[in-house]
Write a protein that holds these residues in place. Structure first.
Motif, PDB file in Angstrom:
ATOM      1  N   VAL A  17       0.838  -1.207   0.000  1.00 47.99           N
ATOM      2  CA  VAL A  17       0.000   0.000   0.000  1.00 47.99           C
ATOM      3  C   VAL A  17       0.867   1.250   0.000  1.00 47.99           C
ATOM      4  O   VAL A  17       0.624   2.198  -0.751  1.00 47.99           O
ATOM      5  CB  VAL A  17      -0.959  -0.016   1.216  1.00 47.99           C
ATOM      6  N   VAL A  18       1.921   1.237   0.818  1.00 50.52           N
ATOM      7  CA  VAL A  18       2.787   2.418   0.898  1.00 50.52           C
ATOM      8  C   VAL A  18       3.469   2.664  -0.448  1.00 50.52           C
ATOM      9  O   VAL A  18       3.540   3.807  -0.918  1.00 50.52           O
ATOM     10  CB  VAL A  18       3.828   2.253   2.028  1.00 50.52           C
ATOM     11  N   SER A  21       1.083   4.154  -2.874  1.00 49.03           N
ATOM     12  CA  SER A  21       0.863   5.556  -2.518  1.00 49.03           C
ATOM     13  C   SER A  21       2.021   6.432  -2.978  1.00 49.03           C
ATOM     14  O   SER A  21       1.822   7.515  -3.534  1.00 49.03           O
ATOM     15  CB  SER A  21       0.662   5.651  -1.007  1.00 49.03           C
ATOM     16  N   VAL A  24       1.808   6.947  -6.764  1.00 49.76           N
ATOM     17  CA  VAL A  24       0.759   7.887  -7.154  1.00 49.76           C
ATOM     18  C   VAL A  24       1.170   9.317  -6.822  1.00 49.76           C
ATOM     19  O   VAL A  24       1.052  10.232  -7.638  1.00 49.76           O
ATOM     20  CB  VAL A  24      -0.568   7.530  -6.441  1.00 49.76           C
ATOM     21  N   LEU A  25       1.712   9.495  -5.605  1.00 49.47           N
ATOM     22  CA  LEU A  25       2.036  10.855  -5.176  1.00 49.47           C
ATOM     23  C   LEU A  25       3.223  11.437  -5.936  1.00 49.47           C
ATOM     24  O   LEU A  25       3.246  12.637  -6.218  1.00 49.47           O
ATOM     25  CB  LEU A  25       2.300  10.886  -3.669  1.00 49.47           C
ATOM     26  N   MET A  28       1.811  12.648  -9.088  1.00 49.06           N
ATOM     27  CA  MET A  28       1.055  13.877  -8.838  1.00 49.06           C
ATOM     28  C   MET A  28       1.999  15.070  -8.642  1.00 49.06           C
ATOM     29  O   MET A  28       1.739  16.163  -9.146  1.00 49.06           O
ATOM     30  CB  MET A  28       0.243  13.647  -7.560  1.00 49.06           C
ATOM     31  N   ASP A  29       3.091  14.820  -7.956  1.00 52.85           N
ATOM     32  CA  ASP A  29       4.054  15.891  -7.680  1.00 52.85           C
ATOM     33  C   ASP A  29       4.681  16.402  -8.976  1.00 52.85           C
ATOM     34  O   ASP A  29       4.744  17.607  -9.212  1.00 52.85           O
ATOM     35  CB  ASP A  29       5.142  15.376  -6.737  1.00 52.85           C
ATOM     36  N   PHE A  31       3.468  16.211 -11.840  1.00 56.01           N
ATOM     37  CA  PHE A  31       2.423  16.822 -12.662  1.00 56.01           C
ATOM     38  C   PHE A  31       2.132  18.269 -12.228  1.00 56.01           C
ATOM     39  O   PHE A  31       1.875  19.141 -13.052  1.00 56.01           O
ATOM     40  CB  PHE A  31       1.156  15.969 -12.570  1.00 56.01           C
ATOM     41  N   THR A  32       2.182  18.539 -10.907  1.00 55.07           N
ATOM     42  CA  THR A  32       1.797  19.871 -10.425  1.00 55.07           C
ATOM     43  C   THR A  32       2.980  20.783 -10.114  1.00 55.07           C
ATOM     44  O   THR A  32       2.788  21.971  -9.912  1.00 55.07           O
ATOM     45  CB  THR A  32       0.942  19.767  -9.143  1.00 55.07           C
ATOM     46  N   THR A  35       3.455  24.060 -12.149  1.00 55.99           N
ATOM     47  CA  THR A  35       2.350  24.995 -11.961  1.00 55.99           C
ATOM     48  C   THR A  35       2.436  25.663 -10.599  1.00 55.99           C
ATOM     49  O   THR A  35       2.214  26.875 -10.479  1.00 55.99           O
ATOM     50  CB  THR A  35       1.000  24.265 -12.081  1.00 55.99           C
ATOM     51  N   ILE A  36       2.780  24.895  -9.573  1.00 56.83           N
ATOM     52  CA  ILE A  36       2.875  25.467  -8.228  1.00 56.83           C
ATOM     53  C   ILE A  36       3.993  26.509  -8.189  1.00 56.83           C
ATOM     54  O   ILE A  36       3.829  27.601  -7.636  1.00 56.83           O
ATOM     55  CB  ILE A  36       3.113  24.361  -7.177  1.00 56.83           C
ATOM     56  N   GLN A  39       2.764  29.599  -9.867  1.00 55.88           N
ATOM     57  CA  GLN A  39       1.824  30.341  -9.023  1.00 55.88           C
ATOM     58  C   GLN A  39       2.548  31.136  -7.956  1.00 55.88           C
ATOM     59  O   GLN A  39       2.161  32.247  -7.614  1.00 55.88           O
ATOM     60  CB  GLN A  39       0.826  29.387  -8.354  1.00 55.88           C
TER      61      GLN A  39
END
Lengths: 177, 209
Positions: A17-18, A21, A24-25, A28-29, A31-32, A35-36, A39
């Protein structure tokens, strides 16, 4: 499979599970992240624009933490962050200087002062009093300076005044005359 | 399908997370200063509730009982981080005004409570119904509280989502110039939530009679 692994199964389950996770994270990191970052820069630019309306570009020096503001390739001032200790915690202020000693203006960017009283430090009625002052004059009127405290919010007013003055004095040695 | 709607509605009325179970009071008190914040917090919470309910109930057969809590927390924390990064990237003003309470959704007891008490024991479609019910129940409670706090505490209603997208709905005649700042402060929130809890309790009693 559960029975075969016996007592090790819980460890395996948690590990799987870890790892899912983490996968996925990290996706996500990546990907963003851009943009972060964009901003954050936009936020800084907007903050500097409040003080220097004619600003066309800025340059940030990592070691001194001073923003040098330019308009059409001429230097028009400097900006940096100051912190005052207010009634509800730290007050973050952006301080704008025209030259080594003259204030261009200030803007409060983050605070936790009492709504209706201390948060009047956000209003132009208060911040406009800093415009054009010499650093040595940045003090409350009752302490010999030229800034009138907000009625009922002396602690907040003094926190801003102290934050601005301390930051300006601290950065003065890095600024050219 | 009947079961789905029953579970969904129970989250809104009978087991409303805020007004009946009194769960998640910390974010409710801290963030409900403006309606914009209230809606933002509700949406972030709804996303995490729904995501973790789906994952928790789909993996429930593989999760050993003794490590179920750590596993659920990893799942929930992942969804919170996704929500946090997304808001920071695309709605930074909202992320700023929610501040630390956005990552703190991890420890919001509504989410862990629903995952542990319901999601880990029921099939996926019922877990979704339960999560949606809790999310809508929380959102309704948040909107009521934040609406009252913003209107009473500032005398106006405005939506500020991104800079340049600024909708000012109305300013009340007397409160606009002289607002009751108490309602913006934590004591005002306690007072309001207490009164609303009492009201919901009374409604619940009337209903059961």
């Amino acid at each position: 499979m559960k029975d075969k692994l016996g007592q090790y199964y819980p460890i395996l389950a948690l590990t799987v599970v870890v790892f899912i996770s983490i996968a996925v994270l990290s996706g996500m990191d990546s990907f963003t992240r851009d943009t972060i970052q964009y901003q954050k820069e936009l936020k800084i630019q907007r903050m500097l624009n409040q003080l220097f309306r004619e600003m066309s570009a800025y340059d940030f020096d990592e070691s001194t933490e001073i923003y040098t503001i330019t308009a059409d390739d001429t230097k028009i001032g400097y900006a940096f962050l100051g912190v005052g200790v207010g009634y509800g915690g730290n007050i973050d202020i952006v301080v704008g200087l025209e030259n080594k000693t003259t204030l261009r203006g200030i803007a409060v960017i983050a605070h936790a002062e009492t709504p209706g009283l201390g948060d009047k430090i956000l209003l132009p009625d208060f911040t406009d009093k800093f415009v054009g002052l010499d650093i040595s004059e940045v003090n409350l009127t009752r302490d010999g300076g030229k800034v009138d405290a907000i009625t009922g919010a002396t602690i907040s007013s003094r926190a801003v005044v102290d934050g601005v003055r301390n930051a300006a004095m601290e950065k003065a040695e890095f600024l050219p005359d | 399908m009947a079961k789905f709607w029953k579970q969904f509605l129970s989250g809104i009325v009978i087991t409303n997370p805020l007004f009946v179970l009194a769960l998640g009071l910390c974010p409710a008190l801290a963030v409900s200063v403006t309606v914009t914040n209230g809606i933002g917090m509700s949406l972030a919470t709804a996303f995490v509730l729904l995501g973790s309910a789906i994952v928790v109930s789909s993996i429930k057969n593989f999760v050993p009982n003794i490590v179920r809590i750590p596993i659920f927390i990893v799942v929930i924390a992942s969804f919170v981080t996704i929500a946090d990064l997304t808001l920071k990237a695309f709605i930074p003003t909202l992320a700023d005004s929610l501040g630390i309470f956005l990552p703190l959704i991890v420890v919001n007891c509504i989410i862990m409570g629903r995952a542990e008490a319901f999601g880990s024991k029921h099939p996926v479609h019922l877990a979704i119904a339960d999560a949606l019910g809790a999310a809508v129940g929380f959102a309704i409670a948040m909107i009521i509280i934040s609406f009252l706090r913003e209107v009473l505490g500032t005398g106006q209603l405005a939506f500020k989502v991104v800079p340049y997208f600024d909708i000012h709905l109305f300013t009340l005649p007397v409160l606009g110039t002289d607002p009751m700042a108490l309602f913006i402060l934590p004591p005002g929130a306690f007072l309001l939530i207490g009164l609303l809890l009492a009201l919901f309790r009374r409604l619940g009693v009337l209903k059961s009679e």
